[in-house]
Design an enzyme around this catalytic site. Structure first.
Site, PDB file in Angstrom:
ATOM      1  N   SER A 119      81.693  30.608 122.033  1.00  0.00           N
ATOM      2  CA  SER A 119      80.898  30.498 120.811  1.00  0.00           C
ATOM      3  C   SER A 119      80.450  31.887 120.395  1.00  0.00           C
ATOM      4  O   SER A 119      79.939  32.648 121.214  1.00  0.00           O
ATOM      5  CB  SER A 119      79.679  29.599 121.039  1.00  0.00           C
ATOM      6  OG  SER A 119      78.903  29.490 119.876  1.00  0.00           O
ATOM      7  N   HIS A 123      75.630  38.670 113.168  1.00  0.00           N
ATOM      8  CA  HIS A 123      74.770  39.029 112.044  1.00  0.00           C
ATOM      9  C   HIS A 123      74.847  40.543 111.892  1.00  0.00           C
ATOM     10  O   HIS A 123      74.646  41.287 112.861  1.00  0.00           O
ATOM     11  CB  HIS A 123      73.330  38.589 112.304  1.00  0.00           C
ATOM     12  CG  HIS A 123      73.178  37.107 112.440  1.00  0.00           C
ATOM     13  ND1 HIS A 123      73.270  36.247 111.364  1.00  0.00           N
ATOM     14  CD2 HIS A 123      72.956  36.327 113.531  1.00  0.00           C
ATOM     15  CE1 HIS A 123      73.088  35.000 111.783  1.00  0.00           C
ATOM     16  NE2 HIS A 123      72.902  35.022 113.086  1.00  0.00           N
ATOM     17  N   HIS A 133      80.867  33.070 112.076  1.00  0.00           N
ATOM     18  CA  HIS A 133      80.739  32.168 113.220  1.00  0.00           C
ATOM     19  C   HIS A 133      82.140  31.736 113.652  1.00  0.00           C
ATOM     20  O   HIS A 133      83.030  31.533 112.816  1.00  0.00           O
ATOM     21  CB  HIS A 133      79.920  30.936 112.829  1.00  0.00           C
ATOM     22  CG  HIS A 133      80.178  29.732 113.692  1.00  0.00           C
ATOM     23  ND1 HIS A 133      80.997  28.694 113.300  1.00  0.00           N
ATOM     24  CD2 HIS A 133      79.734  29.407 114.929  1.00  0.00           C
ATOM     25  CE1 HIS A 133      81.034  27.779 114.248  1.00  0.00           C
ATOM     26  NE2 HIS A 133      80.293  28.192 115.247  1.00  0.00           N
ATOM     27  N   THR A 136      85.560  27.693 119.814  1.00  0.00           N
ATOM     28  CA  THR A 136      86.582  26.739 120.213  1.00  0.00           C
ATOM     29  C   THR A 136      86.191  26.194 121.579  1.00  0.00           C
ATOM     30  O   THR A 136      85.537  26.883 122.367  1.00  0.00           O
ATOM     31  CB  THR A 136      87.992  27.352 120.284  1.00  0.00           C
ATOM     32  OG1 THR A 136      87.987  28.472 121.172  1.00  0.00           O
ATOM     33  CG2 THR A 136      88.478  27.801 118.919  1.00  0.00           C
ATOM     34  N   ARG A 137      86.601  24.970 121.857  1.00  0.00           N
ATOM     35  CA  ARG A 137      86.173  24.327 123.099  1.00  0.00           C
ATOM     36  C   ARG A 137      87.131  23.207 123.484  1.00  0.00           C
ATOM     37  O   ARG A 137      87.861  22.676 122.642  1.00  0.00           O
ATOM     38  CB  ARG A 137      84.766  23.751 122.938  1.00  0.00           C
ATOM     39  CG  ARG A 137      84.682  22.717 121.840  1.00  0.00           C
ATOM     40  CD  ARG A 137      83.250  22.339 121.490  1.00  0.00           C
ATOM     41  NE  ARG A 137      83.215  21.481 120.314  1.00  0.00           N
ATOM     42  CZ  ARG A 137      83.236  21.928 119.061  1.00  0.00           C
ATOM     43  NH1 ARG A 137      83.262  23.228 118.829  1.00  0.00           N
ATOM     44  NH2 ARG A 137      83.222  21.091 118.045  1.00  0.00           N
ATOM     45  N   HIS A 167      90.369  33.140 104.403  1.00  0.00           N
ATOM     46  CA  HIS A 167      91.031  31.835 104.390  1.00  0.00           C
ATOM     47  C   HIS A 167      92.543  31.970 104.564  1.00  0.00           C
ATOM     48  O   HIS A 167      93.166  31.164 105.271  1.00  0.00           O
ATOM     49  CB  HIS A 167      90.708  31.095 103.095  1.00  0.00           C
ATOM     50  CG  HIS A 167      89.374  30.416 103.111  1.00  0.00           C
ATOM     51  ND1 HIS A 167      89.214  29.139 103.590  1.00  0.00           N
ATOM     52  CD2 HIS A 167      88.149  30.832 102.739  1.00  0.00           C
ATOM     53  CE1 HIS A 167      87.943  28.789 103.492  1.00  0.00           C
ATOM     54  NE2 HIS A 167      87.269  29.808 102.990  1.00  0.00           N
ATOM     55  N   HIS A 197      69.695  19.311 102.635  1.00  0.00           N
ATOM     56  CA  HIS A 197      68.368  19.468 102.037  1.00  0.00           C
ATOM     57  C   HIS A 197      68.294  20.643 101.064  1.00  0.00           C
ATOM     58  O   HIS A 197      67.357  20.739 100.272  1.00  0.00           O
ATOM     59  CB  HIS A 197      67.291  19.585 103.124  1.00  0.00           C
ATOM     60  CG  HIS A 197      67.371  20.821 103.959  1.00  0.00           C
ATOM     61  ND1 HIS A 197      68.121  20.898 105.110  1.00  0.00           N
ATOM     62  CD2 HIS A 197      66.794  22.038 103.821  1.00  0.00           C
ATOM     63  CE1 HIS A 197      67.992  22.105 105.639  1.00  0.00           C
ATOM     64  NE2 HIS A 197      67.190  22.815 104.872  1.00  0.00           N
ATOM     65  N   GLY A 280      70.964  20.215 128.681  1.00  0.00           N
ATOM     66  CA  GLY A 280      70.204  21.076 129.572  1.00  0.00           C
ATOM     67  C   GLY A 280      70.759  22.465 129.786  1.00  0.00           C
ATOM     68  O   GLY A 280      70.414  23.126 130.770  1.00  0.00           O
TER      69      GLY A 280
END
Length: 297
Positions: A119, A123, A133, A136-137, A167, A197, A280
């Protein structure tokens, strides 16, 4: 089958670590190479490393990872590149989060899981250089396995050519795996990185995919590797194009306000943030994505 997936887990975890090493090295080269332009008179940034750990509900070892963060560099204001490999049993909240998206046979009876990934959030010092950002996982339970991830660009001052180049590079790495993947995952990113929002997107998009399992582990892993490989050429072109530009106080203000949007999204909507906290994992590693400074009006 168990032996096969033990091997596949090791191969996937090793790749995520290899990709981390490549990105960390490349970002330090960028810092060293920024010898003219804004902030070039300061020392080049370097990553600080810290091992992270995760404990299961009864205190047993449940994996961990490596947290790599650079702060206050010439080009990068804060960038984290984390890798993790965690395992154990999913708690009820995490089970609900997963089963709301994907049917996982037998999860109630056998809630074991294993997950590994990389990950990254960057900034930037210069408001003209976009934040970015990437992750991959691979995820495994006794009832199935899948991959997820993507990359998206988050400029506070948008340049159309930067968006187009980012892109186009992602598309070039996706297309060999099926020309339908890029438009499908671009649309998914546009939906996923939308802030309800605020009624606006977090950035200018990219690609996003989750719960990805065609039944061919090798093909799906190859696609996931190429998503990771696409990142440096997709992003560094934007860094090189913009890092020497000067900026005004108004530009910096725009950047800080945009970072507020980024923080809102990650704390309220992001699946990875929710899952990491629910299971956790080290909260500093989970919240590495937050910017060093932000502003709300």
């Amino acid at each position: 089958m168990t032996d096969t997936f033990d091997t596949r887990k090791s191969v996937a975890a090793a790749w995520f670590r290899e990709l981390r090493d490549q990105i960390v090295a490349a970002f330090e080269v960028v810092e060293d190479g920024h010898t003219t332009g804004p902030l070039s008179d300061r020392a080049p940034g370097r990553f600080e490393l810290r091992e992270t750990t995760r404990s299961g509900p009864d205190g047993q070892d449940a994996g961990g990872g490596l947290m790599s963060v650079m702060r206050n560099g010439r080009v990068f204001e804060k960038v984290g590149v984390n890798v993790s490999q965690v395992y154990g049993q999913l708690g009820e909240a995490a089970q609900r989060s997963l089963t709301a998206r994907k049917e996982i046979p037998g999860l109630d009876a056998d809630p074991r899981f294993w997950a590994s990934g990389i990950s990254l959030v960057a900034h930037m010092q210069n408001p003209h250089v976009p934040a970015v950002h990437m992750n991959t996982r691979m995820f495994w339970t006794p009832g199935g396995w899948w991959f997820g991830g993507g990359a998206d660009l988050n400029p506070c001052i948008e340049y159309a050519e930067d968006t187009a180049d980012f892109h186009q590079t992602l598309k070039g790495y996706c297309d060999p795996h099926g020309v339908e993947l890029y438009p499908r995952f671009k649309e998914w990113a546009d939906e996923y990185f939308f802030i309800p929002h605020r009624k606006r997107a977090r950035g200018v998009g990219g690609i996003f995919y989750d719960d990805y399992c065609t039944g061919d582990w090798g093909a799906d892993f190859a696609f996931t590797r190429d998503v990771g490989r696409a990142f440096l050429p997709a992003f560094l072109a934007q860094v090189e194009r913009r890092r020497n530009m000067g900026w005004s106080d108004a530009d910096k203000e725009t950047q800080l306000i945009h970072r507020g949007l980024y923080a809102e999204y990650n704390l309220v909507y992001d699946r990875g943030t929710k899952f990491g906290l629910q299971t956790g994992h080290d909260p500093d590693a989970v919240l590495m994505s937050l910017p060093p400074f932000a502003r709300w009006v």
